[in-house]
Design a protein around this motif. Structure first.
Motif, PDB file in Angstrom:
ATOM      1  N   LEU A   1      26.095  53.515  -0.095  1.00 43.44           N
ATOM      2  CA  LEU A   1      26.272  52.104   0.120  1.00 43.44           C
ATOM      3  C   LEU A   1      26.177  51.559  -1.332  1.00 43.44           C
ATOM      4  CD1 LEU A   1      23.482  51.924   2.934  1.00 43.44           C
ATOM      5  CD2 LEU A   1      25.977  51.664   2.997  1.00 43.44           C
ATOM      6  N   LEU A   2      27.003  50.576  -1.576  1.00 46.63           N
ATOM      7  CA  LEU A   2      27.189  49.835  -2.804  1.00 46.63           C
ATOM      8  C   LEU A   2      27.007  48.486  -2.429  1.00 46.63           C
ATOM      9  CD1 LEU A   2      28.200  50.237  -5.814  1.00 46.63           C
ATOM     10  CD2 LEU A   2      30.563  49.765  -4.932  1.00 46.63           C
ATOM     11  N   ALA A   3      25.903  47.807  -3.079  1.00 50.05           N
ATOM     12  CA  ALA A   3      25.582  46.482  -2.651  1.00 50.05           C
ATOM     13  C   ALA A   3      25.878  45.537  -3.877  1.00 50.05           C
ATOM     14  CB  ALA A   3      23.918  46.219  -2.385  1.00 50.05           C
ATOM     15  N   LEU A   4      26.585  44.535  -3.776  1.00 52.61           N
ATOM     16  CA  LEU A   4      27.186  43.993  -4.770  1.00 52.61           C
ATOM     17  C   LEU A   4      26.428  42.448  -4.741  1.00 52.61           C
ATOM     18  CD1 LEU A   4      30.854  44.452  -4.942  1.00 52.61           C
ATOM     19  CD2 LEU A   4      29.170  45.682  -6.102  1.00 52.61           C
ATOM     20  N   PRO A   5      26.227  41.738  -5.912  1.00 53.54           N
ATOM     21  CA  PRO A   5      25.851  40.530  -5.914  1.00 53.54           C
ATOM     22  C   PRO A   5      26.493  39.473  -5.183  1.00 53.54           C
ATOM     23  CG  PRO A   5      26.971  41.058  -8.001  1.00 53.54           C
ATOM     24  CD  PRO A   5      26.895  42.140  -7.184  1.00 53.54           C
ATOM     25  N   VAL A   6      25.541  38.490  -4.668  1.00 54.56           N
ATOM     26  CA  VAL A   6      26.450  37.352  -4.003  1.00 54.56           C
ATOM     27  C   VAL A   6      26.670  36.313  -4.899  1.00 54.56           C
ATOM     28  CG1 VAL A   6      25.634  35.480  -2.542  1.00 54.56           C
ATOM     29  CG2 VAL A   6      24.169  37.331  -2.277  1.00 54.56           C
ATOM     30  N   ALA A   7      27.864  35.939  -4.520  1.00 51.67           N
ATOM     31  CA  ALA A   7      28.815  34.839  -5.269  1.00 51.67           C
ATOM     32  C   ALA A   7      29.487  34.198  -4.332  1.00 51.67           C
ATOM     33  CB  ALA A   7      29.496  35.486  -6.545  1.00 51.67           C
ATOM     34  N   SER A   8      29.838  32.966  -4.835  1.00 49.92           N
ATOM     35  CA  SER A   8      30.676  32.018  -4.089  1.00 49.92           C
ATOM     36  C   SER A   8      32.154  31.618  -4.255  1.00 49.92           C
ATOM     37  CB  SER A   8      29.789  30.574  -3.764  1.00 49.92           C
ATOM     38  OG  SER A   8      29.865  30.061  -4.796  1.00 49.92           O
ATOM     39  N   GLY A   9      32.980  31.444  -3.338  1.00 51.09           N
ATOM     40  CA  GLY A   9      34.191  31.004  -3.753  1.00 51.09           C
ATOM     41  C   GLY A   9      34.606  29.618  -2.824  1.00 51.09           C
ATOM     42  N   SER A  10      35.538  29.012  -3.162  1.00 52.87           N
ATOM     43  CA  SER A  10      35.845  27.767  -2.362  1.00 52.87           C
ATOM     44  C   SER A  10      37.389  27.621  -2.595  1.00 52.87           C
ATOM     45  CB  SER A  10      35.283  26.599  -3.268  1.00 52.87           C
ATOM     46  OG  SER A  10      35.834  26.684  -4.567  1.00 52.87           O
ATOM     47  N   GLY A  11      37.752  26.726  -1.558  1.00 54.84           N
ATOM     48  CA  GLY A  11      39.053  26.441  -1.367  1.00 54.84           C
ATOM     49  C   GLY A  11      40.055  27.533  -0.801  1.00 54.84           C
ATOM     50  N   ASP A  12      41.407  27.404  -0.360  1.00 49.87           N
ATOM     51  CA  ASP A  12      42.378  28.304  -0.004  1.00 49.87           C
ATOM     52  C   ASP A  12      42.764  29.123  -1.191  1.00 49.87           C
ATOM     53  OD1 ASP A  12      43.761  25.968   2.062  1.00 49.87           O
ATOM     54  OD2 ASP A  12      42.289  27.553   2.583  1.00 49.87           O
ATOM     55  N   ALA A  13      42.944  30.482  -0.889  1.00 54.42           N
ATOM     56  CA  ALA A  13      43.520  31.450  -2.140  1.00 54.42           C
ATOM     57  C   ALA A  13      44.999  31.102  -2.122  1.00 54.42           C
ATOM     58  CB  ALA A  13      42.936  32.852  -1.431  1.00 54.42           C
ATOM     59  N   PRO A  14      45.677  31.759  -3.173  1.00 52.33           N
ATOM     60  CA  PRO A  14      47.068  31.592  -3.316  1.00 52.33           C
ATOM     61  C   PRO A  14      47.638  32.362  -2.058  1.00 52.33           C
ATOM     62  CG  PRO A  14      45.899  32.353  -5.500  1.00 52.33           C
ATOM     63  CD  PRO A  14      44.829  32.459  -4.282  1.00 52.33           C
ATOM     64  N   ALA A  15      48.921  31.640  -1.518  1.00 50.63           N
ATOM     65  CA  ALA A  15      49.331  32.256  -0.304  1.00 50.63           C
ATOM     66  C   ALA A  15      49.665  34.055  -0.323  1.00 50.63           C
ATOM     67  CB  ALA A  15      50.602  31.628  -0.146  1.00 50.63           C
ATOM     68  N   PRO A  16      49.827  34.359  -1.532  1.00 48.54           N
ATOM     69  CA  PRO A  16      50.287  35.903  -1.478  1.00 48.54           C
ATOM     70  C   PRO A  16      49.151  36.634  -0.899  1.00 48.54           C
ATOM     71  CG  PRO A  16      51.133  35.104  -3.376  1.00 48.54           C
ATOM     72  CD  PRO A  16      50.373  34.161  -2.879  1.00 48.54           C
ATOM     73  N   ALA A  17      47.833  36.289  -1.085  1.00 44.33           N
ATOM     74  CA  ALA A  17      46.673  37.081  -0.568  1.00 44.33           C
ATOM     75  C   ALA A  17      46.916  37.241   0.890  1.00 44.33           C
ATOM     76  CB  ALA A  17      45.386  36.507  -1.049  1.00 44.33           C
ATOM     77  N   SER A  18      47.505  36.496   1.649  1.00 47.43           N
ATOM     78  CA  SER A  18      47.703  36.479   3.146  1.00 47.43           C
ATOM     79  C   SER A  18      48.862  37.356   3.582  1.00 47.43           C
ATOM     80  CB  SER A  18      47.437  35.065   3.819  1.00 47.43           C
ATOM     81  OG  SER A  18      48.827  34.464   3.321  1.00 47.43           O
ATOM     82  N   TRP A  19      49.697  37.585   2.843  1.00 49.16           N
ATOM     83  CA  TRP A  19      50.854  38.232   2.747  1.00 49.16           C
ATOM     84  C   TRP A  19      50.584  39.822   3.414  1.00 49.16           C
ATOM     85  CZ3 TRP A  19      54.660  36.505  -1.541  1.00 49.16           C
ATOM     86  CH2 TRP A  19      54.655  35.024  -1.330  1.00 49.16           C
ATOM     87  N   PRO A  20      51.734  40.670   3.945  1.00 55.22           N
ATOM     88  CA  PRO A  20      51.554  41.901   4.210  1.00 55.22           C
ATOM     89  C   PRO A  20      51.480  42.633   2.911  1.00 55.22           C
ATOM     90  CG  PRO A  20      53.364  40.909   5.489  1.00 55.22           C
ATOM     91  CD  PRO A  20      52.914  39.951   4.910  1.00 55.22           C
ATOM     92  N   GLU A  21      50.786  43.592   2.724  1.00 56.25           N
ATOM     93  CA  GLU A  21      50.210  44.095   1.503  1.00 56.25           C
ATOM     94  C   GLU A  21      51.296  44.583   0.781  1.00 56.25           C
ATOM     95  OE1 GLU A  21      48.189  45.652  -1.578  1.00 56.25           O
ATOM     96  OE2 GLU A  21      47.346  44.406   0.257  1.00 56.25           O
TER      97      GLU A  21
END
Length: 844
Positions: A17-37
């Motif tokens: 189990l690798l627990a990473l720290p909390v951080a926040s993001g906001s807004g819409d990511a660039p479109a390619p992040a939602s494309w097929p890999e």
């Protein structure tokens, strides 16, 4: 991706189990992040750097099928008369070249490598007291003509390509910037060698690469902005680029480490975040080598990871997992992270067998859903080992003895704290609890818990537990550092203070800010390039022998974290006589001026102000009316049981206030308090994240007002500039461990303006009224008393107007800082008709 990963009973699987720290993001990511890999990888893993702006816009406008056709056409062989497709081969070889050193392309060095290959010369400048981390790259024929200066502007940011428009100041440490400014001003009056030439032998190479000597010694021949901007542009001749890239020499490749499966799960909520679990499964017959040189041979699996969000580096981590060599079965590495709903991320992982040397790379994009998707926990045998980072935490291991100190639930722990130790196995009969290496309590039977006496102020302290067997032999131990300041990695030398006259044995002391879930590996003190002390636990202080006279001495403090990241600070000592009157550490006073009717006055000049310290008039060296300076705001809201009818209105008023006051350069955090203070949102510039943290608060429990004051002010530690805490409570303290006198003293030391708001506090409740008034007046803030929550909007409006209408007065004290005593401060406006309000003093 499957719905979940199932582990069959009896496989002997090992879950990490690798627990990473909390951080926040906001807004819409660039479109390619939602494309097929494959399509996302084409754009974001290298080939996208070869596309011009028009091509990228065209690709983004296409649907999935259209993008597939575009990519296929782009990758067509540009040199059809040759047997291979040089473009495909060139992209692959440049990607492997980048991957040999970097996880992604956010670092400008990685982009330069992909576009131009390895440089003919690569010089790393290792002079932390003089420059920020930087490298100079030079190419031969066919590469970029000017030398490239690539630098790291902040400890938690990737390298970027330096441009002349940024000025050379960007390459120097903040301390060296200051000293060079003084040298430039006095260069006609002194014969001293330029300070950066004294402290770094590679300074002439930096001068040559930038075409600038020092800060402003511009040479005739120097690179232009356009020359350097063109370095990161797509190649004008794609066929020629492909031919060169296909011939790229590569370092020897490591063995391949097989990966059987990768999944992303979203099993549960964690406050306003969704737990995101990335499972990377290595097959049962994976070839891992045990570390035979260890006393107890074990498997070692290293993980380097990078999370990207909205085209920026979101989180970087490095961990090592240590496992017994007889673990057997498949290895399932689980990376858990609370992330905001709707956000898109790209995860980049490098897995390495640290003994055998085999490596595997995993790149994948995912979107966090709006709601969790619960899954059943996998059925695992009794012998499952749960590891958290580099420390082996044994939850349930047959026949093993272990000891785990349970961390506190909150970031800030003061006064009395009940520590609990989880013990497994049969050997441990006695547990000793220590604070800063001093034993406080011993337990000879379960439950192994103890109430420890800590400082009444939130200072870094080391809490340790040691488990002994019946013969008094140490079996196991664990330790944690409490009250460690969290935020962007930074280190600051607080002793000895700046200036001349320091010689002989002195105490060096540093303060450190550490990112969430990271820990300090070491802190080193270096005097004139000689290592003085190396520390692995607080307090971060050491005795240093400073030579008298001679050239400037410089003390460097370097912090290194468990993931390899570093930060430095430098302090110049024994400065020359002609710098006697110079002091970089200005005392800043954010001052509010009102007329007799309480109206803000915003049109004064510096000549109308007088500043006094302990009754002695001081010279004002800096003056401006605050309008858009960066602001750090803390909001602390009482959520005790008595707030049940007021809490919804208080939440909405705080949300409206943050929406109104927050600008792009500002940061804020939110704290609630009832039976104990609890952080709702760490310091962030993400207004939507702050709003989300204020939703769904419940009114329940007692009021820990004093603890909340100390806890909230703790989150301003290491923050400079304009700072304000807004504290809302409807009653006096009923459950704090910290007395008000200590909370008040901590407020004086913090230097933060407190705006206290008493909600429905009866005039006869003189105790709470006195506390809130004293807290505000001593800190330079203001106290408000209102009868209904509906009035909060007006209060927040007044606070906003005041914070954006203050005067910043700065001066250098005419007294040395060596005594450490409290200094009383008073600001007056000439004429006696106007009132100036600021902090009533400070500790040097």
């Amino acid at each position: 991706m499957g719905e979940r990963m199932r582990l069959k009973p009896g496989t002997g699987a090992v879950i990490l189990l690798l627990a990473l720290p909390v951080a926040s993001g906001s807004g819409d990511a660039p479109a390619p992040a939602s494309w097929p890999e494959p399509q996302r990888a084409f754009v974001e893993d290298g080939a996208g750097l070869l596309l011009g702006e028009e091509q990228r816009a065209e690709l983004a406008a296409l649907d999935e099928a259209g993008r597939g056709g575009f990519i296929e056409a782009f990758l067509a062989d540009p040199l059809p008369d040759t047997p291979q497709n040089e473009l495909v081969e060139g992209i692959d070889r440049r990607q492997r070249l980048v991957r040999s050193e970097f996880l992604g392309l956010l670092d400008a060095r990685a982009r330069v490598l992909f576009l131009h290959g390895a440089p003919a010369e690569r010089l790393e400048i290792e002079c932390g007291q003089t420059f920020v981390p930087l490298e100079i790259w030079r190419y031969g024929e066919g590469g970029p003509a000017p030398p490239l200066v690539l630098y790291k502007p902040a400890p938690d940011s990737p390298y970027r390509l330096w441009l002349p428009v940024e000025s050379k100041r960007a390459l120097y440490s903040s301390e060296m910037q200051y000293w060079l400014e003084q040298w430039e001003e006095l260069r006609g009056l002194i014969r001293a060698k330029r300070f950066d030439l004294q402290t770094c032998p590679d300074t002439p190479r930096v001068d040559e690469a930038t075409g600038i000597d020092g800060l402003r010694g511009y040479r005739r021949q120097r690179p232009t902005n356009q020359q350097l901007i063109d370095v990161l542009k797509p190649p004008a001749d794609l066929a020629a680029w492909a031919q060169r890239a296909a011939a790229t020499p590569l370092p020897e490749a490591p063995l391949d480490l097989e990966v059987a499966d990768v999944e992303v799960l979203f099993p549960d909520w964690q406050r306003q975040r969704i737990v995101t679990r990335i499972l990377v499964t290595l097959p049962e017959n994976v070839a891992l080598e045990p570390a035979a040189e260890l006393e107890k041979p074990e498997l070692q699996v290293g993980v380097d990871g990078l999370l990207e969000n909205r085209g920026r580096e979101f989180e970087r981590f490095r961990l090592r997992f240590k496992l017994p060599p007889d673990a057997g079965g498949p290895l399932a590495l689980a990376i858990e992270r609370p992330l905001r709903p709707h956000e898109r991320f790209v995860a980049r992982l490098r897995l390495r067998d640290e003994v055998g040397g085999a490596e595997a790379y995993v790149n994948l994009a995912f979107q966090v859903p709006a709601e969790p998707r619960p899954v059943e926990e996998p059925e695992v045998p009794e012998q499952v080992i749960v590891a958290l980072g580099e420390e082996l935490k044994l939850k349930r291991v047959a026949g093993r003895d272990s000891l785990l100190l349970v961390p506190p639930e909150t970031d800030v722990v003061v006064g009395l704290w009940r520590a609990e130790a989880l013990v497994t196995g049969e050997s441990i009969q006695k547990v000793v609890f220590l604070v800063d290496d001093q034993p406080q309590l011993t337990r000879n039977s379960p439950p192994f818990s103890a109430e420890l006496r800590l400082s009444n102020f939130p200072v870094e302290q080391l809490v340790r537990v040691e488990g002994y067997d019946a013969d008094g032999e140490l079996v196991a131990a664990d330790e944690i550092i409490i009250n460690q300041a969290r935020g962007a990695l930074a280190i600051r030398i607080v002793e000895p203070r700046r200036g001349r006259g320091v010689s002989g044995t002195v105490e060096a002391r540093a303060e450190i800010t550490v990112p969430e879930e990271r820990r300090v590996e070491s802190v080193e003190f270096v005097l004139n390039e000689q290592l003085v002390a190396s520390l692995s636990k607080p307090p971060w202080q050491a005795r240093v022998e400073v030579p008298a006279g001679g050239e400037i001495a410089y003390l460097t403090a370097v912090v290194t974290l468990d993931d390899g990241s570093r930060a430095e600070d430098v302090r110049f000592l024994n400065t020359p006589d002609y710098f006697d009157e110079v002091e970089v550490n200005l005392k800043e006073l954010y001052t509010t001026v009102t007329d007799r009717s309480g109206r803000l006055v915003k049109d004064l000049t510096v000549e109308e102000f007088e500043v006094f310290e302990d009754g002695r008039r001081q010279n004002i060296s800096k003056f401006e009316l605050v309008r858009d300076l960066p602001l750090t705001i803390g909001i602390a809201i009482d959520t005790s049981g008595s707030m049940v009818s007021s809490l919804p209105e208080a939440q909405q008023a705080a949300v409206d206030f943050l929406r109104s006051i927050m600008k792009q350069s500002d940061r804020a955090f939110v704290l609630g308090f009832s039976d104990q203070p609890y952080l709702l949102m760490p310091p962030t510039d993400d207004v939507s994240a702050l709003e989300g943290s204020l939703s769904g608060l419940r009114s329940l429990g007692y009021t820990t007002l004093h603890d909340a004051i100390v806890t909230a002010l703790y989150y301003f530690r290491g923050v400079r500039g304009q700072r304000a805490l807004i504290l809302l409570s409807d009653g006096d303290d009923t459950a704090s461990g910290v007395p008000f006198r200590d909370a008040m003293e901590y407020a004086r030391r913090s230097g933060v303006a407190v705006y206290s708001v008493g909600l429905d506090v009866d005039r006869l409740e003189v105790g709470i009224r006195r506390k809130l008034t004293q807290l505000a007046e001593e800190s330079g803030g203001r106290a408000f008393f209102i009868s209904r929550a509906e009035e909060l909007a007006g209060v927040y409006s007044e606070v906003e107007e005041e914070l954006r209408s203050q005067y910043l007065l700065a001066y250098t004290s005419d007294r040395p800082d060596s005594d450490g005593a409290f200094r009383q401060v008073e600001v007056k406006v000439r004429g006696g008709k106007l009132k100036a309000r600021t902090t009533r003093g400070y500790y040097p």
